[in-house]
Every structure is written in structure tokens, then in C-alpha cells.
Scaffold this active site. Structure first.
Site, PDB file in Angstrom:
ATOM      1  N   HIS A   1       0.849  -1.188   0.000  1.00 55.56           N
ATOM      2  CA  HIS A   1       0.000   0.000   0.000  1.00 55.56           C
ATOM      3  C   HIS A   1       0.879   1.231   0.000  1.00 55.56           C
ATOM      4  O   HIS A   1       1.930   1.242   0.628  1.00 55.56           O
ATOM      5  CB  HIS A   1      -0.912   0.013   1.242  1.00 55.56           C
TER       6      HIS A   1
ATOM      7  N   ASP B   1      -7.864  -5.719   0.069  1.00 61.24           N
ATOM      8  CA  ASP B   1      -8.314  -6.585  -1.017  1.00 61.24           C
ATOM      9  C   ASP B   1      -7.894  -8.037  -0.839  1.00 61.24           C
ATOM     10  O   ASP B   1      -8.302  -8.898  -1.609  1.00 61.24           O
ATOM     11  CB  ASP B   1      -7.767  -6.064  -2.358  1.00 61.24           C
TER      12      ASP B   1
HETATM   13  N1  CMC Z   1       4.370  -7.608  -4.657  1.00 64.23           N
HETATM   14  C1  CMC Z   1       5.710  -7.559  -4.835  1.00 64.23           C
HETATM   15  N2  CMC Z   1       6.444  -6.429  -4.727  1.00 64.23           N
HETATM   16  C2  CMC Z   1       5.791  -5.289  -4.464  1.00 64.23           C
HETATM   17  C3  CMC Z   1       4.390  -5.257  -4.272  1.00 64.23           C
HETATM   18  C4  CMC Z   1       3.683  -6.472  -4.372  1.00 64.23           C
HETATM   19  N3  CMC Z   1       2.359  -6.493  -4.207  1.00 64.23           N
HETATM   20  N4  CMC Z   1       4.006  -3.987  -4.011  1.00 64.23           N
HETATM   21  C5  CMC Z   1       5.110  -3.226  -4.027  1.00 64.23           C
HETATM   22  N5  CMC Z   1       6.196  -4.025  -4.313  1.00 64.23           N
HETATM   23  C6  CMC Z   1       7.590  -3.582  -4.376  1.00 64.23           C
HETATM   24  C7  CMC Z   1       7.863  -2.863  -5.669  1.00 64.23           C
HETATM   25  O1  CMC Z   1       8.339  -3.732  -6.660  1.00 64.23           O
HETATM   26  C8  CMC Z   1       8.876  -1.829  -5.258  1.00 64.23           C
HETATM   27  O2  CMC Z   1      10.132  -2.465  -5.189  1.00 64.23           O
HETATM   28  P1  CMC Z   1      11.479  -1.619  -5.561  1.00 64.23           P
HETATM   29  O3  CMC Z   1      11.561  -0.528  -4.541  1.00 64.23           O
HETATM   30  O4  CMC Z   1      12.559  -2.627  -5.434  1.00 64.23           O
HETATM   31  O5  CMC Z   1      11.274  -1.102  -6.944  1.00 64.23           O
HETATM   32  C9  CMC Z   1       8.487  -1.462  -3.817  1.00 64.23           C
HETATM   33  O6  CMC Z   1       7.771  -2.628  -3.323  1.00 64.23           O
HETATM   34  C10 CMC Z   1       7.589  -0.237  -3.712  1.00 64.23           C
HETATM   35  O7  CMC Z   1       6.520  -0.402  -4.613  1.00 64.23           O
HETATM   36  P2  CMC Z   1       5.837   0.778  -5.417  1.00 64.23           P
HETATM   37  O8  CMC Z   1       5.088   0.219  -6.586  1.00 64.23           O
HETATM   38  O9  CMC Z   1       6.841   1.844  -5.685  1.00 64.23           O
HETATM   39  O10 CMC Z   1       4.814   1.320  -4.313  1.00 64.23           O
HETATM   40  P3  CMC Z   1       3.540   2.187  -4.564  1.00 64.23           P
HETATM   41  O11 CMC Z   1       3.257   2.891  -3.302  1.00 64.23           O
HETATM   42  O12 CMC Z   1       3.709   3.018  -5.797  1.00 64.23           O
HETATM   43  O13 CMC Z   1       2.391   1.106  -4.907  1.00 64.23           O
HETATM   44  C11 CMC Z   1       0.632  -0.459  -4.682  1.00 64.23           C
HETATM   45  C12 CMC Z   1       1.428   0.668  -4.001  1.00 64.23           C
HETATM   46  C13 CMC Z   1      -0.590  -0.778  -3.828  1.00 64.23           C
HETATM   47  C14 CMC Z   1       0.142   0.010  -6.070  1.00 64.23           C
HETATM   48  C15 CMC Z   1       1.551  -1.701  -4.833  1.00 64.23           C
HETATM   49  O14 CMC Z   1       1.943  -2.152  -3.559  1.00 64.23           O
HETATM   50  C16 CMC Z   1       0.875  -2.824  -5.607  1.00 64.23           C
HETATM   51  O15 CMC Z   1       0.935  -2.847  -6.847  1.00 64.23           O
HETATM   52  N6  CMC Z   1       0.212  -3.809  -4.903  1.00 64.23           N
HETATM   53  C17 CMC Z   1      -0.538  -4.852  -5.559  1.00 64.23           C
HETATM   54  C18 CMC Z   1      -1.895  -4.322  -6.009  1.00 64.23           C
HETATM   55  C19 CMC Z   1      -2.839  -4.128  -4.834  1.00 64.23           C
HETATM   56  O16 CMC Z   1      -3.011  -5.002  -3.983  1.00 64.23           O
HETATM   57  N7  CMC Z   1      -3.528  -2.974  -4.834  1.00 64.23           N
HETATM   58  C20 CMC Z   1      -4.556  -2.652  -3.831  1.00 64.23           C
HETATM   59  C21 CMC Z   1      -4.172  -1.495  -2.950  1.00 64.23           C
HETATM   60  S1  CMC Z   1      -5.236  -1.339  -1.506  1.00 64.23           S
HETATM   61  C22 CMC Z   1      -6.819  -1.018  -2.128  1.00 64.23           C
HETATM   62  C23 CMC Z   1      -6.914   0.175  -3.012  1.00 64.23           C
HETATM   63  O17 CMC Z   1      -6.298   1.217  -2.758  1.00 64.23           O
HETATM   64  O18 CMC Z   1      -7.654   0.115  -3.980  1.00 64.23           O
END
Ligand code: CMC
Length: 430
Positions: A306, A364
Site C-alpha cells: 500500500h 483486497d
Molecule cells: N508484490 C511484490 N512487490 C511489491 C508489491 C507487491 N504487491 N508492491 C510493491 N512491491 C515492491 C515494488 O516492486 C517496489 O520495489 P522496488 O523498490 O525494489 O522497486 C516497492 O515494493 C515499492 O513499490 P511501489 O510500486 O513503488 O509502491 P507504490 O506505493 O507506488 O504502490 C501499490 C502501491 C498498492 C500500487 C503496490 O503495492 C501494488 O501494486 N500492490 C498490488 C496491487 C494491490 O493489492 N492494490 C490494492 C491497494 S489497496 C486497495 C486500493 O487502494 O484500492
């Protein structure tokens, strides 16, 4: 607000920028005068360090895993309150008195029907359309059916649009479901509460009696409550941006729903259950965890991570308890998806990769298991999120419009394309 200032020095310039202190959360450096005084922009793709508005609705402390609506913690609201009361709280700022609640419930109940001509609008879609595609279309189309609530300068029209959106969303979503499975639309029933009415519109058929289980209605209501609002997330920011141009409320909420659909946001509940099914058995979990950690593999653990929560998602905790309760009630024991989910959570939380990056199950992760047990196909998970979040979107929309100083949202950019160059005639291009 305080008279503290941040000093920014670059080239031969020194600028003093006001610092605002919120009632909770980090201080905010006000950069509104930066461009006028310093001829520079700030650069923050993904808005990781940007406060885009002032709000009194929802507060999240990502380190503590705290989510407050108008100051009240989500776990208390999920256990002691109910969705329509939370709607009232989000919209009007205070918990209602008994009389206020009765009046609000009555108003919402009496706006649940859709204009009959909207049934033809549904019939224009292919049967195999994703329900979110139908919902985004129908929400936007509401502006063509309810002309008497699109004038945003009229507070009464704004109020009616608010009530209509909250009241009609269960009907819109249930009908998208019925349409996709080829069953007749079921009309709303005023004798049922909000969640029970939704379940009835989804699962009853004219051929036989259907009685909504009060425990399932309670679980449904809790899912609505847990998703009701979440501060300035992507879909809410989309609603605010759409609204900043003066667009009508139905158009703004349709824009929010379109944004929610993506798998990184509200689409994650569908993607998560599909992932759990694909993993299938606990012995396959290490393979998927390895893929999620592999930089060259785009696969991510859906339902994990998140932007704001860096300790735990308080909604996920309640959702996990609800999943156990619902499966128990339905007599579903040894549910393979739940087993995979629990073991995946255990293994991921023990893995240093997820610990270092502060990745935890989000809302989720468990919601799909409950919704599947209730009989919903995966394609309905995001629509149910959209239904629940409508009140958050409309509360934030209402708040934005009540601020006389609000401006059209217009971000700038760090341009890295060609500087000025003269047009070249086709015969001179090499
Ligand atoms: N699985 C594996 N690695 C992950 C994941 C994951 N679910 N989420 C983040 N990472 C890693 C990512 O690869 C990155 O690594 P690095 O720093 O080495 O590049 C690091 O963690 C930070 O990730 P980010 O994408 O820069 O973080 P963000 O804040 O931009 O993204 C997120 C947040 C929710 C989009 C992301 O965690 C994600 O894609 N999660 C899976 C989708 C998900 O479950 N979404 C629902 C969110 S909660 C409900 C809602 O808001 O709708």
C-alpha cells in the site's frame, strides 16, 4: 496553521515558504507561491510527497496502521456502526442522532429506484461486458436522466445528487450483475435495509422466494463500511480533479469509478482472488513468492502493499475476521482459497523482501474470499468496491465544492522533449 517557514535556497534565490500544521499527520510546506516567486515547479510523479487539498473527512496514519473517519477509528465503526451511519458521518461530519438517522435512511431508501428507461441503456451492452464497464457507463448516463440534480451551484441539487448516488448505486451494481448472467432485473425493496436490499437484488429470482440471511447482510454491510472512504487515493483524486472543472456530479463519480477499476487500485480484489486460485495449492506458494521478488518478472502479489500503510492495513484485519465468520456460517470448511491465502500471508510476512519493503496484506487480500463465498463471481468484486466508495467520492466532492477558494486542477510537467525547432518540408526530411 502556524507562522513557521521553510527556507528554500537555489541559485541566487532564497524563498520563505509557509508551513501548515494539520490536526494529525506530517506538517505541510505550502508551495503555492513557488512558481510565481521562484519560477520553478516541484516534481512529484505519483504524488508521493504532495498534499493536493485540505480535508476534514478521513485521516490515515500509515505507520500506526490507523484509519479515522471524522476522527473515529475504522475498527470501531466496523464493529459498532453500520454503513448508512458511516455515510452520514462522512457526508455531514458528525454521527447522527436517532432522528437524523431515521430521516437519512428514509431518504436513501426512497431514492433506490432507477429511471425505468435506464433498463434500455443496460440492454445496449453485450451480455459478456465486465460489470465495471456497464457501471461506469450507467453512472455517467445518470446525468442524462436526472437533470434536476446536475446544477452544482445549487446546494439543494447537490444534496439530491448525493442522495441519489448513494441510494441508486446498489441498484446499478445489482442490475449490472443480473444483466451479465441473463436474469431479470430485481427491483429495490423498501422494507429491507441497505445491504439486505442489495443482496436481494443480486440473488433473488421471480421463480422462488429468497430470504436474505441477516448474518450475510451484516457481513455485506461491513464490507461496504470498510471501503467507504480512504482519503486522497487515485479514484478520489480523480473525482476531485474532474469536479475542479465544474463537471456534474454523475460525470465526476463515473470518472472515479473508471479509475478504481485498475488492478493497482480497486481491481486488486478480483486480481487477488484470481491469483489465489491460480496458485491453487500451498506447495506452489514459494514459486509465486519468488516471482513476486524477481525484478525481471512483472508479477506482484495482489492484495499486498500500500502506498500509505507501512505497518498493517486496519481494514485487512477486520476483513480477515469477517472471512472466518462468513465461511463458518456457510459451513465452508477447508476452503482451499482461504488456506492458500493464510499460508501465503504467513510465508510472505516471514520473508525479508516483504518485511524490508513494508509490504502487508491490504483490504483486497481477504475481501474476495468473503464475496466468493456469498456467491459473487470475481467480476463483481470491483463493482462492490465502487458501490461502497461512492459515499467517499461524493463526500470529498461535496467538501471540495464548499470551499470557495477551490481552483481547477492543473499540474505542470518536467518537459524533456525537443526544444523549439522549425517545421521541415517533407522533401527535405532525410
Ligand atoms: N508484490 C511484490 N512487490 C511489491 C508489491 C507487491 N504487491 N508492491 C510493491 N512491491 C515492491 C515494488 O516492486 C517496489 O520495489 P522496488 O523498490 O525494489 O522497486 C516497492 O515494493 C515499492 O513499490 P511501489 O510500486 O513503488 O509502491 P507504490 O506505493 O507506488 O504502490 C501499490 C502501491 C498498492 C500500487 C503496490 O503495492 C501494488 O501494486 N500492490 C498490488 C496491487 C494491490 O493489492 N492494490 C490494492 C491497494 S489497496 C486497495 C486500493 O487502494 O484500492
Amino acid at each position: 496553521m502556524t507562522d513557521r517557514k521553510a527556507t528554500l535556497t537555489f541559485d541566487d534565490k532564497t524563498l520563505e515558504l509557509p508551513i501548515h500544521s494539520p490536526t494529525a499527520g506530517p506538517d505541510v510546506i505550502d508551495i503555492r507561491k513557488l512558481y510565481a516567486q521562484g519560477d520553478v515547479f516541484t516534481h512529484d510523479p505519483g504524488f508521493t510527497s504532495t498534499s493536493a487539498c485540505e480535508s476534514t473527512i478521513t485521516f490515515i496514519d500509515g505507520d500506526k496502521g490507523e484509519l479515522l473517519h471524522r476522527g473515529y477509528p475504522i475498527d470501531q465503526l466496523a464493529s459498532k456502526s453500520h454503513y448508512l451511519e458511516v455515510c452520514y458521518l462522512l457526508l455531514y461530519g458528525e454521527l447522527p442522532t436517532a432522528a437524523e438517522m431515521e430521516k437519512f435512511e428514509n431518504t436513501i431508501t426512497r431514492h433506490t429506484m432507477l429511471h425505468e428507461q435506464m433498463t434500455y441503456f443496460y440492454r445496449g451492452f453485450r451480455r459478456d461486458a465486465h460489470p465495471m464497464a456497464i457501471i461506469v457507463g450507467v453512472m455517467g448516463a445518470m446525468s442524462a436522466f436526472y437533470h434536476d440534480s446536475t446544477d452544482i451551484s445549487d446546494p439543494r441539487q447537490r444534496e439530491i445528487a448525493t442522495h441519489r448516488l448513494i441510494a441508486k448505486m446498489p441498484t446499478i451494481v445489482a442490475w449490472a450483475f443480473k444483466y451479465s448472467i441473463g436474469q431479470p432485473f430485481v427491483y429495490p425493496r423498501n422494507d429491507l435495509d441497505y445491504a439486505a436490499n442489495f443482496l436481494n437484488m443480486c440473488f433473488s429470482v421471480p421463480a422462488e422466494d429468497y430470504e436474505v440471511s441477516p448474518v450475510l447482510a451484516r457481513a455485506m454491510d461491513r464490507i461496504f463500511t470498510l471501503h467507504a472512504d480512504h482519503e486522497q487515493n487515485a479514484s478520489t483524486s480523480t473525482v476531485r480533479l474532474a469536479s475542479s472543472s465544474g463537471a456534474n456530479p454523475f460525470a465526476c463519480i463515473a470518472a472515479g469509478a473508471a479509475c478504481l477499476w485498475g488492478p493497482a487500485h480497486g481491481g486488486a480484489n478480483q486480481a487477488c482472488l484470481e491469483m489465489l486460485r491460480e496458485i491453487g495449492t500451498v506447495d506452489k506458494i514459494p514459486e509465486y513468492i519468488a516471482r513476486a521478488k524477481d525484478k525481471d518478472d512483472p508479477f506482484r502479489l495482489m492484495g499486498f502493499g500500500h502506498r500509505v500503510y507501512k505497518n498493517f492495513d486496519p481494514r485487512a484485519k477486520v476483513m480477515k475476521e469477517s472471512a472466518d465468520e462468513v465461511l463458518d456460517l456457510l459451513g465452508i470448511h477447508d476452503n482451499p482459497t482461504l488456506q492458500v491465502a493464510k499460508e501465503l500471508e504467513r510465508q510472505a510476512l516471514e520473508d525479508p523482501y516483504f518485511a524490508e519493503k513494508k509490504l502487508f496484506p491490504n483490504v483486497d487480500f481477504y475481501s474476495g474470499i468473503i464475496l466468493e463465498a456469498m456467491g459473487f463471481p470475481t467480476s463483481m468484486f470491483t463493482p462492490i468496491f465502487a458501490l461502497s466508495r461512492t459515499v467517499g467520492w461524493i463526500s470529498q466532492w461535496k467538501e471540495q465544492l464548499s470551499d470557495p477558494a477551490h481552483k481547477i486542477g492543473r499540474p505542470r510537467q518536467l518537459y524533456t522533449g525537443h526544444p523549439f525547432r522549425d517545421y521541415v518540408e517533407v522533401e527535405n526530411r532525410g
